[in-house]
Scaffold this motif. Structure first.
Motif, PDB file in Angstrom:
ATOM      1  N   LEU A 190      22.240  23.347  15.376  1.00 30.49           N
ATOM      2  CA  LEU A 190      22.280  24.003  16.686  1.00 30.49           C
ATOM      3  C   LEU A 190      23.403  23.408  17.531  1.00 30.49           C
TER       4      LEU A 190
ATOM      5  N   ASP B 224      12.745  35.409  10.533  1.00 26.10           N
ATOM      6  CA  ASP B 224      12.402  34.058  10.970  1.00 26.10           C
ATOM      7  C   ASP B 224      13.038  33.079   9.994  1.00 26.10           C
TER       8      ASP B 224
ATOM      9  N   TRP C 182      21.462  25.346  23.471  1.00 23.76           N
ATOM     10  CA  TRP C 182      20.212  26.071  23.670  1.00 23.76           C
ATOM     11  C   TRP C 182      19.937  26.165  25.154  1.00 23.76           C
TER      12      TRP C 182
ATOM     13  N   ARG D 113      15.698  33.042  19.155  1.00 26.87           N
ATOM     14  CA  ARG D 113      14.669  32.365  19.940  1.00 26.87           C
ATOM     15  C   ARG D 113      13.976  31.286  19.099  1.00 26.87           C
ATOM     16  N   ILE D 114      13.861  30.102  19.670  1.00 31.44           N
ATOM     17  CA  ILE D 114      13.173  29.001  18.999  1.00 31.44           C
ATOM     18  C   ILE D 114      11.674  29.288  18.994  1.00 31.44           C
TER      19      ILE D 114
ATOM     20  N   ILE E 123      13.245  23.325  12.304  1.00 35.45           N
ATOM     21  CA  ILE E 123      13.311  24.290  13.393  1.00 35.45           C
ATOM     22  C   ILE E 123      13.022  25.667  12.818  1.00 35.45           C
ATOM     23  N   ARG E 124      12.205  26.410  13.542  1.00 36.67           N
ATOM     24  CA  ARG E 124      11.965  27.805  13.165  1.00 36.67           C
ATOM     25  C   ARG E 124      12.536  28.654  14.292  1.00 36.67           C
ATOM     26  N   ILE E 125      13.469  29.536  13.926  1.00 35.90           N
ATOM     27  CA  ILE E 125      14.169  30.369  14.901  1.00 35.90           C
ATOM     28  C   ILE E 125      14.090  31.821  14.451  1.00 35.90           C
ATOM     29  N   ARG E 126      13.895  32.723  15.396  1.00 35.96           N
ATOM     30  CA  ARG E 126      13.843  34.164  15.099  1.00 35.96           C
ATOM     31  C   ARG E 126      15.174  34.777  15.493  1.00 35.96           C
TER      32      ARG E 126
ATOM     33  N   TRP F 118      16.307  29.987  23.784  1.00 34.51           N
ATOM     34  CA  TRP F 118      17.219  30.624  22.852  1.00 34.51           C
ATOM     35  C   TRP F 118      18.251  29.597  22.424  1.00 34.51           C
ATOM     36  N   ALA F 119      18.777  29.742  21.219  1.00 32.01           N
ATOM     37  CA  ALA F 119      19.732  28.773  20.690  1.00 32.01           C
ATOM     38  C   ALA F 119      20.876  29.479  19.983  1.00 32.01           C
TER      39      ALA F 119
END
Length: 178
Positions: A165, A61, A168, A22-23, A37-40, A79-80
Motif C-alpha cells: 500500500l 476481494d 490510504w 476499500r480495506i 490485508i483484505r481489500i475490495r 480506501w487505499a
C-alpha cells in the motif's frame, strides 16, 4: 469432488498491478513479522475503481500478505492505493477459457490464464496479465517447448499474493488523485 494437486514446479512468473479499493480487514500474522490485508477492488478497473458492494460480479476481494507494516496503520473502511504482486508456477492445462473461481483472490487460489505468443509471451489471467522474459529467442523456444506452451493454449497456477500500500484515507482522496 476431485481436488487438483498443487502446482509446485514449472515455469515461474511474477506480475504486479495497481489497485484502489476499500480495506475490509487488516490483521497481524501469527509470526508477528508481517500482516494480512483484505481489500475490495473493482473487477474491471478500466471502467473505473468504483463497484457495487451488493453485486459480487463487480468486485474482487484480494486477501494478501503485507510485508511493509501497512496492516498496523490502515483501518477497515478506509480506501487505499497500492499494488498487488502475484507470483507462482505455470502448468499447461486443457480448458476452454480464463477462469477464477469465486470472487476472492488469495494465496493458493487456482487461476487459469490464456497464453499469447507474439514476439513476447503474455499470460492473461483476466484480472491481471504477465509477460514472461527470456534471454533470447533460442531460450524462449526451448522453454516453451519443454513446458508445452503455445499461442492459444491455457495454463494454471496456484497464485501467491502480496500487497504493497502506498497511501490510504477517505474514498474521495484516494480516487481523486490518479
Amino acid at each position: 469432488m476431485r481436488v487438483p494437486r498443487p502446482i509446485k514446479s514449472g515455469l515461474e512468473f511474477e506480475a504486479a498491478f495497481p489497485v484502489k479499493g476499500r480495506i475490509l480487514q487488516a490483521i497481524m500474522c501469527e509470526c508477528e513479522e508481517e500482516g494480512e490485508i483484505r481489500i475490495r477492488v473493482s473487477r474491471n478497473p478500466k471502467k473505473g475503481w468504483s463497484y457495487d458492494p451488493k453485486d459480487p460480479k463487480t468486485y474482487v476481494d484480494i486477501h494478501a500478505y503485507d510485508p511493509r507494516d501497512a496492516y498496523a496503520k490502515v483501518r477497515p473502511g478506509e480506501w487505499a492505493d497500492g499494488r498487488v504482486v502475484c507470483y507462482g508456477y505455470l502448468k499447461r492445462i486443457r480448458v476452454r477459457g480464463i477462469q477464477m473461481l469465486g470472487s476472492v483472490l488469495s494465496s493458493g487460489t487456482r487461476l487459469t490464464g490464456a497464453v499469447h505468443v507474439d514476439g513476447t509471451v503474455e499470460i492473461d489471467f483476466g484480472l491481471f496479465q504477465t509477460v514472461l522474459g527470456f534471454e533470447d529467442e533460442e531460450q524462449r523456444g526451448k522453454v516453451l517447448r519443454e513446458a508445452g506452451l503455445k499461442d492459444g493454449g491455457f495454463v494454471a497456477t496456484d497464485v501467491g499474493v502480496n500487497i504493497e500500500l502506498k497511501r490510504w484515507g477517505p474514498k474521495e482522496t484516494i480516487l481523486r488523485r490518479s
